[in-house]
Design an enzyme around this catalytic site. Structure first.
Site, PDB file in Angstrom:
ATOM      1  N   ASN A 196       0.838  -1.208   0.000  1.00  0.00           N
ATOM      2  CA  ASN A 196       0.000   0.000   0.000  1.00  0.00           C
ATOM      3  C   ASN A 196       0.870   1.255   0.000  1.00  0.00           C
ATOM      4  OD1 ASN A 196       0.594  -0.887   2.672  1.00  0.00           O
ATOM      5  ND2 ASN A 196      -1.105   0.248   3.542  1.00  0.00           N
ATOM      6  N   GLU A 225      -3.393  -4.121  -3.132  1.00  0.00           N
ATOM      7  CA  GLU A 225      -3.970  -4.913  -4.222  1.00  0.00           C
ATOM      8  C   GLU A 225      -4.019  -4.108  -5.516  1.00  0.00           C
ATOM      9  OE1 GLU A 225      -5.117  -4.489  -1.185  1.00  0.00           O
ATOM     10  OE2 GLU A 225      -6.230  -6.233  -0.471  1.00  0.00           O
ATOM     11  N   CYS A 247     -10.642  -4.576   0.288  1.00  0.00           N
ATOM     12  CA  CYS A 247     -11.689  -3.560   0.485  1.00  0.00           C
ATOM     13  C   CYS A 247     -12.599  -3.510  -0.749  1.00  0.00           C
ATOM     14  CB  CYS A 247     -11.058  -2.187   0.748  1.00  0.00           C
ATOM     15  SG  CYS A 247     -10.504  -1.335  -0.743  1.00  0.00           S
ATOM     16  N   GLU A 253       0.483   5.162   0.835  1.00  0.00           N
ATOM     17  CA  GLU A 253      -0.368   6.203   1.422  1.00  0.00           C
ATOM     18  C   GLU A 253       0.099   7.586   1.008  1.00  0.00           C
ATOM     19  OE1 GLU A 253      -0.750   5.357   5.630  1.00  0.00           O
ATOM     20  OE2 GLU A 253      -2.024   3.611   5.186  1.00  0.00           O
ATOM     21  N   ASN A 254      -0.711   8.580   1.388  1.00  0.00           N
ATOM     22  CA  ASN A 254      -0.418   9.955   0.999  1.00  0.00           C
ATOM     23  C   ASN A 254      -0.923  10.877   2.105  1.00  0.00           C
ATOM     24  OD1 ASN A 254      -1.082  12.650  -0.528  1.00  0.00           O
ATOM     25  ND2 ASN A 254       0.209  11.492  -1.911  1.00  0.00           N
ATOM     26  N   ALA A 255      -0.241  12.015   2.276  1.00  0.00           N
ATOM     27  CA  ALA A 255      -0.672  12.997   3.277  1.00  0.00           C
ATOM     28  C   ALA A 255      -2.098  13.457   3.007  1.00  0.00           C
ATOM     29  CB  ALA A 255       0.282  14.191   3.274  1.00  0.00           C
ATOM     30  N   CYS A 295     -11.006  -2.405  -4.047  1.00  0.00           N
ATOM     31  CA  CYS A 295     -10.113  -3.435  -4.597  1.00  0.00           C
ATOM     32  C   CYS A 295     -10.913  -4.595  -5.176  1.00  0.00           C
ATOM     33  CB  CYS A 295      -9.141  -3.922  -3.534  1.00  0.00           C
ATOM     34  SG  CYS A 295      -7.918  -2.664  -3.121  1.00  0.00           S
TER      35      CYS A 295
HETATM   36  N1  THU Z   1      -5.294  -1.478   2.736  1.00  0.00           N
HETATM   37  C1  THU Z   1      -4.778  -2.253   1.737  1.00  0.00           C
HETATM   38  O1  THU Z   1      -3.722  -1.942   1.170  1.00  0.00           O
HETATM   39  N2  THU Z   1      -5.450  -3.364   1.392  1.00  0.00           N
HETATM   40  C2  THU Z   1      -6.572  -3.841   2.015  1.00  0.00           C
HETATM   41  O2  THU Z   1      -7.069  -4.902   1.655  1.00  0.00           O
HETATM   42  C3  THU Z   1      -7.156  -3.077   3.116  1.00  0.00           C
HETATM   43  C4  THU Z   1      -6.535  -1.771   3.409  1.00  0.00           C
HETATM   44  C5  THU Z   1      -4.536  -0.297   3.156  1.00  0.00           C
HETATM   45  C6  THU Z   1      -5.152   1.023   2.834  1.00  0.00           C
HETATM   46  C7  THU Z   1      -4.478   1.917   3.868  1.00  0.00           C
HETATM   47  O3  THU Z   1      -3.190   2.317   3.397  1.00  0.00           O
HETATM   48  C8  THU Z   1      -4.281   0.996   5.056  1.00  0.00           C
HETATM   49  O4  THU Z   1      -4.384  -0.323   4.553  1.00  0.00           O
HETATM   50  C9  THU Z   1      -5.305   1.197   6.153  1.00  0.00           C
HETATM   51  O5  THU Z   1      -6.589   1.159   5.667  1.00  0.00           O
END
Ligand code: THU
Length: 160
Positions: free
Chosen positions: A61, A74, A110, A63-65, A113
């Site tokens: 994953n 995924e 999620c 993320e971003n500010a 995804c």
């Molecule tokens: N996240 C995923 O990368 N995959 C998942 O199946 C569930 C959530 C990430 C998104 C975010 O960066 C962090 O988990 C918390 O939600």
């Protein structure tokens, strides 16, 4: 008339019950969590896929500010495969995570995804097996992604 939706999936008490190739793929997903960029949630997700040419692709994953800009592991993986290994099919996708809490049970993709995975399956005409597990504990094997999105919207609904 009522209709029902159900699907079968396999549950294993731990990764040691998996066949060796599946266990190795889950280990890759577990390990790649260390490379996640998740400074805001500290919830590090790892994905590892085996393609139809035997190649293994991993992703995490990002993320971003600006929180909504973040991308799940995924979808990072699907984009990487689609961009770098165009026309390759994904046979199995393992997903794991490492958080500050317990990491002893599977997580499942999620909603966003699930939609993206269903599109990739449809496009590649190949069910993607999901291998879901934490760093320890139970492992689920789900035979395809579309099962996780009952009554989903797809390209077939456009321009009918
Ligand atoms: N996240 C995923 O990368 N995959 C998942 O199946 C569930 C959530 C990430 C998104 C975010 O960066 C962090 O988990 C918390 O939600």
């Amino acid at each position: 008339m009522n209709q029902q939706f159900s699907f079968d999936y396999a549950c294993f008490a731990s990764a040691s019950e998996l066949d060796p190739a599946d266990k190795a793929l889950l280990e890759k997903a577990r390990a790649i969590t260390a490379a996640a960029y998740a400074p805001y949630s500290n919830f590090k997700v790892g994905a590892a896929a085996v393609l139809d040419d035997g190649r293994i692709v991993t992703a995490t994953n990002q993320e971003n500010a600006s929180y909504p800009v973040g991308i799940c592991a995924e979808r990072t993986l699907l984009s990487a495969v689609s961009a770098m290994h165009a026309n390759k099919r994904i046979l199995t996708l393992a997903i794991s995570y490492a958080s500050e809490g317990k990491n002893d049970r599977p997580i499942s993709p999620c909603g966003l995804c699930r939609q993206s995975l269903a599109e990739y399956e449809q496009r590649s005409q190949q069910p993607i097996r999901l291998l879901l597990g934490g760093q320890t504990g139970a492992v689920y094997i789900i035979p395809d992604c579309v099962s996780l999105l009952p009554l989903g919207f797809s390209g077939e609904d456009l321009n009918r």
